[in-house]
Design a protein around this motif. Structure first.
Motif, PDB file in Angstrom:
ATOM      1  N   PRO A  96      13.213  22.852  46.648  1.00 42.01           N
ATOM      2  CA  PRO A  96      13.146  23.413  48.147  1.00 42.01           C
ATOM      3  C   PRO A  96      12.325  22.639  49.079  1.00 42.01           C
ATOM      4  O   PRO A  96      11.579  21.989  49.055  1.00 42.01           O
ATOM      5  N   ASN A  97      12.999  22.595  50.414  1.00 38.55           N
ATOM      6  CA  ASN A  97      12.439  21.982  51.502  1.00 38.55           C
ATOM      7  C   ASN A  97      11.014  22.858  51.584  1.00 38.55           C
ATOM      8  O   ASN A  97      10.856  24.129  51.423  1.00 38.55           O
ATOM      9  N   LEU A  98       9.895  22.270  51.854  1.00 31.86           N
ATOM     10  CA  LEU A  98       8.618  22.444  51.833  1.00 31.86           C
ATOM     11  C   LEU A  98       8.240  24.016  52.675  1.00 31.86           C
ATOM     12  O   LEU A  98       7.584  24.835  51.927  1.00 31.86           O
ATOM     13  N   PRO A  99       8.797  24.285  53.557  1.00 31.74           N
ATOM     14  CA  PRO A  99       8.586  25.719  54.397  1.00 31.74           C
ATOM     15  C   PRO A  99       9.183  26.603  53.700  1.00 31.74           C
ATOM     16  O   PRO A  99       8.440  27.855  54.113  1.00 31.74           O
ATOM     17  N   ARG A 100       9.973  26.463  52.787  1.00 30.46           N
ATOM     18  CA  ARG A 100      10.703  27.773  52.096  1.00 30.46           C
ATOM     19  C   ARG A 100       9.470  28.158  51.165  1.00 30.46           C
ATOM     20  O   ARG A 100       9.487  29.048  50.465  1.00 30.46           O
ATOM     21  N   VAL A 101       8.497  27.164  50.550  1.00 29.70           N
ATOM     22  CA  VAL A 101       7.433  27.606  49.611  1.00 29.70           C
ATOM     23  C   VAL A 101       5.989  27.888  50.175  1.00 29.70           C
ATOM     24  O   VAL A 101       5.383  28.880  49.968  1.00 29.70           O
ATOM     25  N   VAL A 102       5.800  26.960  51.406  1.00 29.23           N
ATOM     26  CA  VAL A 102       4.301  27.401  51.775  1.00 29.23           C
ATOM     27  C   VAL A 102       4.451  26.750  53.162  1.00 29.23           C
ATOM     28  O   VAL A 102       4.875  25.670  53.430  1.00 29.23           O
ATOM     29  N   THR A 103       3.508  27.579  54.067  1.00 33.69           N
ATOM     30  CA  THR A 103       3.323  27.067  55.628  1.00 33.69           C
ATOM     31  C   THR A 103       1.773  27.396  55.548  1.00 33.69           C
ATOM     32  O   THR A 103       1.192  27.905  54.813  1.00 33.69           O
ATOM     33  N   TRP A 104       1.460  26.937  56.931  1.00 26.46           N
ATOM     34  CA  TRP A 104      -0.043  27.031  57.294  1.00 26.46           C
ATOM     35  C   TRP A 104      -0.089  27.642  58.494  1.00 26.46           C
ATOM     36  O   TRP A 104       0.556  27.304  59.629  1.00 26.46           O
ATOM     37  N   ASP A 105      -1.194  28.594  58.741  1.00 29.06           N
ATOM     38  CA  ASP A 105      -1.557  29.180  60.118  1.00 29.06           C
ATOM     39  C   ASP A 105      -2.337  28.237  60.981  1.00 29.06           C
ATOM     40  O   ASP A 105      -2.841  27.280  60.276  1.00 29.06           O
ATOM     41  N   LYS A 106      -2.719  28.754  62.015  1.00 27.34           N
ATOM     42  CA  LYS A 106      -3.431  27.699  62.949  1.00 27.34           C
ATOM     43  C   LYS A 106      -4.807  27.691  62.262  1.00 27.34           C
ATOM     44  O   LYS A 106      -5.509  26.655  62.814  1.00 27.34           O
ATOM     45  N   SER A 107      -5.358  28.476  61.409  1.00 31.61           N
ATOM     46  CA  SER A 107      -6.681  28.274  61.045  1.00 31.61           C
ATOM     47  C   SER A 107      -6.693  27.399  59.773  1.00 31.61           C
ATOM     48  O   SER A 107      -7.736  26.943  59.221  1.00 31.61           O
ATOM     49  N   GLY A 108      -5.437  27.141  59.274  1.00 29.87           N
ATOM     50  CA  GLY A 108      -5.528  26.045  58.082  1.00 29.87           C
ATOM     51  C   GLY A 108      -5.064  26.887  56.885  1.00 29.87           C
ATOM     52  O   GLY A 108      -5.309  26.203  55.688  1.00 29.87           O
ATOM     53  N   GLN A 109      -4.975  28.085  56.631  1.00 28.38           N
ATOM     54  CA  GLN A 109      -4.713  28.918  55.581  1.00 28.38           C
ATOM     55  C   GLN A 109      -3.417  28.767  55.240  1.00 28.38           C
ATOM     56  O   GLN A 109      -2.654  29.000  56.085  1.00 28.38           O
ATOM     57  N   ALA A 110      -3.124  28.539  53.889  1.00 28.92           N
ATOM     58  CA  ALA A 110      -1.800  28.375  53.302  1.00 28.92           C
ATOM     59  C   ALA A 110      -1.327  29.784  53.219  1.00 28.92           C
ATOM     60  O   ALA A 110      -1.911  31.039  52.923  1.00 28.92           O
ATOM     61  N   GLU A 111      -0.019  30.078  53.417  1.00 28.03           N
ATOM     62  CA  GLU A 111       0.584  31.213  53.250  1.00 28.03           C
ATOM     63  C   GLU A 111       2.037  30.991  52.481  1.00 28.03           C
ATOM     64  O   GLU A 111       2.880  30.359  52.829  1.00 28.03           O
ATOM     65  N   CYS A 112       1.893  31.499  51.431  1.00 31.11           N
ATOM     66  CA  CYS A 112       2.759  31.266  50.336  1.00 31.11           C
ATOM     67  C   CYS A 112       4.285  32.260  50.257  1.00 31.11           C
ATOM     68  O   CYS A 112       4.079  33.506  50.591  1.00 31.11           O
ATOM     69  N   SER A 113       5.369  31.659  50.171  1.00 31.35           N
ATOM     70  CA  SER A 113       6.717  32.792  49.946  1.00 31.35           C
ATOM     71  C   SER A 113       6.714  33.118  48.500  1.00 31.35           C
ATOM     72  O   SER A 113       5.912  32.828  47.655  1.00 31.35           O
ATOM     73  N   GLU A 114       7.754  33.825  48.431  1.00 34.09           N
ATOM     74  CA  GLU A 114       8.216  34.423  46.917  1.00 34.09           C
ATOM     75  C   GLU A 114       8.956  33.424  46.252  1.00 34.09           C
ATOM     76  O   GLU A 114       9.329  33.932  45.194  1.00 34.09           O
ATOM     77  N   PHE A 115       9.247  32.376  47.033  1.00 34.16           N
ATOM     78  CA  PHE A 115      10.478  31.660  46.271  1.00 34.16           C
ATOM     79  C   PHE A 115      10.071  31.007  44.822  1.00 34.16           C
ATOM     80  O   PHE A 115      11.087  31.139  43.963  1.00 34.16           O
ATOM     81  N   THR A 116       8.926  30.575  44.641  1.00 33.05           N
ATOM     82  CA  THR A 116       8.548  29.917  43.295  1.00 33.05           C
ATOM     83  C   THR A 116       8.800  31.207  42.307  1.00 33.05           C
ATOM     84  O   THR A 116       9.186  30.658  41.233  1.00 33.05           O
TER      85      THR A 116
END
Length: 336
Positions: free
Chosen positions: A255-275
């Motif tokens: 998957p392209n990376l944003p489908r798996v994880v993105t980061w908010d402005k504070s640098g905290q990772a936000e993971c999807s349910e893709f994996t």
């Protein structure tokens, strides 16, 4: 015959490689350090401990599978200077319009902007530091198998069939051409064969499995945005139902990376349910690309990227421009 038999034995991976430990896929070789897809970049990635080395493959005019990331030769070679009259109406120079002998006359370098002539990644290997000759898929296979023989290791191939629909429109069958080379060198006999075939077009992966009888591993690559050239609907295929459908053909997904994880402005990772959904469908997940000099938006560091991918999103493997950084991070985790 003796050569092929020996290669076939070498291609059988130890069972431990297919256990649960993560794999490092070298994106175009150690492309963070040396010009992408050059044999020195592949050798460096090999020495840095990558498990698989990537080959993007297109066809030449004489139907030879060539290791090249794009269907275009400009942006990485001096084709515009050597063959100024060979561009198409769109101003681009296509590999499929040149014979292998002509392509071998070109000097390839680090990737550069066609508009400015400057390197895409300013802090990577300089444009005037080294030029190389583009090479064929067969030449790279022999190179990797030679390293496997001399080192006693068994680093595998990560072969992407580039733009099958484009090649089909040109009257060429790139899927069959790639399969023929891989098959001749003993790949694809079973799931332990040291090769993954990857593609953005599901129809091509289905051809490998059903038409060519490929018994090795297949990987579907996901793009963002609109569907693929063959109609592959990436958003639909990324759902639980879509991933289950994919599992009837492929063994893994990229998957392209944003489908798996993105980061908010504070640098905290936000993971999807893709994996989680991919694992439920029995699919292995590799993602990236890890680039020290081009981190995802708001991601604070390479270490944070690896942490989010493996320990939060739960992916199986990583694709990286910097194999040493990924290998070292994984070793540190194992030591802990």
């Amino acid at each position: 015959m003796k050569y092929y038999c020996l290669c076939f034995v070498l291609l059988m991976l130890p069972a431990s490689l297919w256990a649960e430990e993560p794999h490092v896929f070298a994106h175009r070789g150690a492309s963070g350090y040396l010009p992408e897809h050059s044999l020195p970049a592949k050798a460096m990635a090999y020495a840095q401990g990558a498990d698989f080395l990537e080959q993007d493959v297109v066809l030449t005019k004489d139907n030879v599978p060539l290791v090249l990331h794009d269907t275009h030769l400009d942006g990485i070679t001096d084709v515009a200077r050597r063959f100024p009259d060979r561009k198409r109406k769109d101003g681009r120079y296509y590999a499929i319009d040149f014979t292998l002998d002509e392509i071998k006359q070109l000097n390839a370098t680090q990737r550069f902007s066609r508009k400015t002539g400057k390197p895409v990644y300013a802090e990577r290997f300089p444009l005037d530091g080294y030029t190389y000759q583009l090479h064929t898929l067969e030449e790279e296979i022999r190179f990797i198998q030679g390293l496997n023989m001399s080192t006693g290791q068994n680093v595998g191939l990560f072969t992407e069939v580039k733009k099958p629909s484009f090649h089909q429109a040109e009257g060429r069958d790139i899927a069959k051409a790639v399969f023929d080379v891989l098959n001749r060198y003993g790949y694809g006999a079973d799931k332990k064969s040291a090769c993954w075939i990857q593609c953005f077009e599901l129809n091509t992966l289905k051809r490998f499995r059903n038409e060519f009888g490929w018994k090795g591993n297949l990987m579907m690559i996901f793009s963002g945005g609109k569907p693929g050239p063959d109609g592959s609907d990436y958003d639909a295929l990324a759902t639980a139902a879509g991933l289950k459908q994919l599992s009837e053909t492929v063994d893994g997904v990229f998957p392209n990376l944003p489908r798996v994880v993105t980061w908010d402005k504070s640098g905290q990772a936000e993971c999807s349910e893709f994996t989680e959904a991919a694992h439920a469908a029995g699919l292995r997940v590799v993602t990236g690309v890890v680039r020290r000099d081009d981190l995802p938006k708001h991601c604070p560091s390479v270490a944070a990227l690896h942490e989010a991918l493996f320990n939060q999103a739960g992916v199986d493997d990583v694709c990286t421009d910097f194999p040493d950084l990924s290998v070292e991070w994984l070793k540190t985790q194992q030591a802990d």
